[in-house]
Design an enzyme around this catalytic site. Structure first.
Site, PDB file in Angstrom:
ATOM      1  N   ASP A 158      -1.952  10.511   6.102  1.00 52.30           N
ATOM      2  CA  ASP A 158      -1.757   9.349   6.968  1.00 52.30           C
ATOM      3  C   ASP A 158      -0.951   9.696   8.213  1.00 52.30           C
ATOM      4  OD1 ASP A 158      -2.239   6.767   7.643  1.00 52.30           O
ATOM      5  OD2 ASP A 158      -0.684   5.892   6.376  1.00 52.30           O
ATOM      6  N   LYS A 163       0.814  -1.218   0.000  1.00 53.86           N
ATOM      7  CA  LYS A 163       0.000   0.000   0.000  1.00 53.86           C
ATOM      8  C   LYS A 163       0.847   1.269   0.000  1.00 53.86           C
ATOM      9  CE  LYS A 163      -4.171  -1.894   2.176  1.00 53.86           C
ATOM     10  NZ  LYS A 163      -5.107  -1.779   3.310  1.00 53.86           N
ATOM     11  N   ALA A 164       2.067   1.174   0.506  1.00 56.98           N
ATOM     12  CA  ALA A 164       2.965   2.338   0.513  1.00 56.98           C
ATOM     13  C   ALA A 164       4.358   1.839   0.165  1.00 56.98           C
ATOM     14  CB  ALA A 164       2.957   3.023   1.877  1.00 56.98           C
ATOM     15  N   PRO A 165       4.580   1.484  -1.092  1.00 59.64           N
ATOM     16  CA  PRO A 165       5.829   0.811  -1.478  1.00 59.64           C
ATOM     17  C   PRO A 165       7.030   1.751  -1.493  1.00 59.64           C
ATOM     18  CG  PRO A 165       4.495   1.242  -3.420  1.00 59.64           C
ATOM     19  CD  PRO A 165       3.705   1.728  -2.248  1.00 59.64           C
ATOM     20  N   LYS A 221      14.218   8.691   1.506  1.00 59.37           N
ATOM     21  CA  LYS A 221      13.043   7.892   1.187  1.00 59.37           C
ATOM     22  C   LYS A 221      13.068   7.559  -0.300  1.00 59.37           C
ATOM     23  CE  LYS A 221       8.036   7.679   1.818  1.00 59.37           C
ATOM     24  NZ  LYS A 221       6.888   8.300   2.480  1.00 59.37           N
TER      25      LYS A 221
END
Length: 489
Positions: free
Chosen positions: A179, A66-68, A85
């Site tokens: 998020d 979902k958050a690769p 990141k």
């Protein structure tokens, strides 16, 4: 600890020194702008060198489908520690959109943020570069603490600082935060909480995806599929629940307890006798307002700051003291280890050190000269090697006394030298509560291999055990410098 009282009784808390939090954060922003380099674009080669070739040993965190993406720690050639990141190749297909977003977030500079320093956009690569925060996440300190639960005064400070971060971002036109959760809150070298700048970036779907469990997702997101400023406040409410309970409680369950006037059941049992009933009630009320079903009924970021500022306790106590972090923790430039070995030694995690030494084997003995004549080989080497083998077997099984005895036979034999054997015996001494002997072995390993970071890290672990914290931090710094030099070569 300050004032203590029962959580079941009302207490009078004397007012602390009045602090102008708004002024503090504005001044802090100015200091950040003065001390941090401006936003810039990095080359892929620069970031590859900084992270040791994006080595798995440098990974700070990684997420799933979902958050690769993966976050690495690294160091630039100017001795600045960074968090990098690296997105999955399918993320941010539009390079121009990625650069525009990164530049916009990179304009922000504030002491309540882990600020964005730059980015890299080469080919299919999309990378963000931010300040490195050496003292882990709120999730770690709140849910997975090792030595002590987070103190009430520190929980209140976390709430205020996060509200200030959101208020600052709102004032700069970056009100949307994607998020918001306990993993997005990081602690700097002084133990102060900061909000990760990564959540300020729109993702490849223009902010339309959520990676948290649906039980914690704002209700309007489920209706319209988009993050709003009110959604951010809802997420802030879930963080307040985390701070109150020390657990990740679904908002629906928490609201049921609040409606039933059972809010004390929300409170972390580790906090007993360390907060007043009035303070707990106020924080629960604020969380309840943030979690209102209708977005328009939730407070905005500025009103969160206004509500939280009067609740602050022990305002003159530094965060690193409240957090139980080593007093005077050096900056990342001085003390952040680049490998799990350095980190384990700084935390005196003997189990982790054992696992790392066992896994590394004897590769660091390569290049150590062992000049043996044929006669010496035939008469002595077999028994020497057998001693080492027996020691290694005992080391693997943590039979410390046997390992020390066998390694001593190997070392006293004098026919071969091995920094790894010295390192292993040093750890055995540490695990046997013999730090002075451990220090001696680590220093001898350094004599044999002057550029071996592990020797310095083990010295640090032994010095910490001896209560020589300043010397230990110097050894950590030396080990870090050696690793940094290796990365640059």
């Amino acid at each position: 600890m300050g004032i203590r009282c029962s959580k079941l009784s009302l207490c009078f808390w004397p007012s602390s020194t009045n602090l102008n939090y708004s002024s503090d954060i504005e001044n802090g922003s100015k200091n950040e702008k003065d001390s941090l380099p401006g936003f810039r674009e990095f080359s892929l080669d620069q970031l590859r060198v900084a992270t040791g070739g994006f080595s798995s040993e440098h990974i700070v965190s990684e997420h799933g489908e979902k958050a690769p993406n993966v976050v690495y720690k690294g160091m630039l050639q100017e001795d600045l520690y960074i968090a990098v990141k690296r997105f999955n190749k399918s993320a941010w297909p539009d390079s121009r959109q990625f650069l525009e977003e990164a530049r916009a977030v990179g304009l922000l500079r504030n002491e309540r943020l882990a600020n964005l320093l730059g980015c890299c956009c080469e080919g299919e690569e999309r990378l963000l570069v931010a300040e490195f925060m050496p003292n882990e996440t709120l999730s770690k300190h709140l849910f997975h603490w090792d030595t002590q639960p987070m103190k009430w005064a520190m929980r209140l400070r976390v709430a205020l600082y996060l509200a200030q971060a959101l208020d600052y971002c709102s004032s700069k036109g970056r009100a949307l935060y994607h998020d918001l959760n306990a993993y997005r809150v990081l602690f700097d070298k002084d133990g102060n909480p900061r909000l990760s700048c990564f959540g300020l970036m729109k993702n490849s779907r223009d902010g339309k995806s959520y990676s948290t469990n649906l039980a914690f997702t704002p209700p309007e997101y489920l209706r319209i599929g988009r993050v709003t400023t009110e959604s951010v406040v809802y997420n802030f409410g879930t963080l307040l629940l985390d701070l109150l309970s020390g657990k990740h409680i679904p908002p629906s369950h928490a609201l049921d307890l609040i409606r039933g006037k059972n809010f004390l059941m929300l409170m972390d049992s580790c906090l007993e006798d360390h907060f007043s009933n009035d303070d707990g009630t106020e924080l629960v009320r604020l969380a309840s307002r943030c979690l209102q079903y209708e977005p328009r009924e939730r407070p905005n970021a500025k009103s969160l700051v206004t509500a939280l500022a009067p609740l602050q306790k022990e305002t003159q106590v530094p965060s690193y003291v409240l957090m139980g972090i080593q007093c005077g923790t050096p900056s990342p430039k001085e003390a952040v280890p680049l490998t799990p070995m350095g980190d384990a030694c700084s935390r005196r995690d003997l189990t982790a050190i054992h696992q790392i030494l066992e896994k590394a084997g004897y590769k660091d003995d390569e290049g150590v000269a062992n000049d043996l004549s044929f006669q010496m080989w035939t008469s002595q080497i077999e028994e020497t090697l057998n001693s080492k083998k027996r020691g290694d077997t005992a080391f693997r099984s943590k039979d410390l006394a046997t390992a020390i005895d066998c390694y001593t036979q190997f070392i006293d034999g004098g026919t071969m030298v091995s920094p790894t054997v010295l390192a292993r015996r040093s750890l055995c001494y540490l695990m046997s509560d013999m730090p002075q002997e451990a220090l001696g072995d680590a220093m001898q390993a350094q004599v044999i291999s002057p550029d071996w970071p592990t020797a310095f890290y083990l010295q640090a672990a032994a010095l910490f055990s001896l209560g020589m914290d300043n010397d230990a931090r110097e050894s950590l710094k030396d080990g870090t410098s050696l690793e940094a030099k290796t990365l640059r070569n």
